[in-house]
Write a protein that holds these residues in place. Structure first.
Motif: not given
Length: 225
Positions: A52-61, A89-90, A94-95, A132-135
């Motif tokens: 979850e941290w990886v996904l959030q951090t990658a999106a921020e980057r 994960l979903l 989305r967040a 559907g969430a955009g991935a």
């Protein structure tokens, strides 16, 4: 933990199209190889909050790169099977998309073949929800796991990633070239992108181009940084 990024390159057009986020652990001043800490994280269940941290951090980057004017189309994140099977994960996806105002198809989730088809009828709705969430979805290390063409035709995937083991055999064995050729042809017939991993030499890149594979990543272009 920290993320290192390796570019995905369209060799035909000579441009960077995306990045893959790679998890690293720095302990006592040295980087611990992923092969040492990832299995421990999976066995303990810690891979889920880490993922979850990886996904959030990658999106921020990715959002920061775009604000700086860098035209990075998307960023790819590896999703372990145990994380894929969690409902979180979903919601995390989305967040991340919402908080960082990312357009659809900005985040690519890399899943293994075995992860996708182990319980296919239960898995397919989860995959469709992530899209559907955009991935977008990529099959990582294609050809090394449970390959089923029957399932492959039903999966709404965007990319096949040729495992580095096959790329390393290009020019060294007839079998390696045959497997790469088959995967590229399969991707073209299905209308999905094929990306070769672990490209380290000009000769390998040339052989892949000759097979019709233009998307690559590996030390030839950049180490993860």
């Amino acid at each position: 933990f920290e993320l290192h990024y390796q570019p995905c390159v369209d060799v035909g057009q000579g441009r960077v199209t995306g990045m893959e986020a790679l998890l690293r652990w720095r302990r006592d001043g040295r980087l611990v190889p992923p092969g040492e800490f990832i299995p421990v994280a999976e066995d303990s269940g810690l891979i889920v909050p880490i993922g979850e941290w990886v996904l959030q951090t990658a999106a921020e980057r990715l959002a920061a790169w775009r604000r700086a004017g860098l035209a990075v189309e998307r960023i790819a994140v590896n999703v372990p099977t145990i994380h894929f099977e969690r409902e979180s994960l979903l919601s995390t996806l989305r967040a991340a998309m919402h908080v960082h105002r990312l357009a659809p198809r900005s985040l690519e989730l890399e899943l293994t073949e075995t992860c996708m088809v182990r319980d296919f009828e239960r898995t397919l709705p989860r995959i469709e929800a992530l899209i559907g969430a955009g991935a977008t979805l990529a099959i990582d290390d294609f050809g090394t796991g449970y390959s089923s063409l029957a399932y492959l035709t039903r999966l709404p995937i965007d990319k096949l990633k040729v495992d580095r083991a096959f790329v390393n055999q290009l020019g060294a064995s007839r079998q390696g070239g045959a497997v790469c050729r088959a995967i590229v042809a399969l991707g073209q017939s299905l209308g999905v992108q094929v990306l070769a991993e672990g490209v380290e030499t000009v000769e390998q890149a040339g052989a892949l181009l000759a097979l019709g594979c233009r998307s690559m990543q590996g030390f030839l272009f950049s180490r993860p940084v």
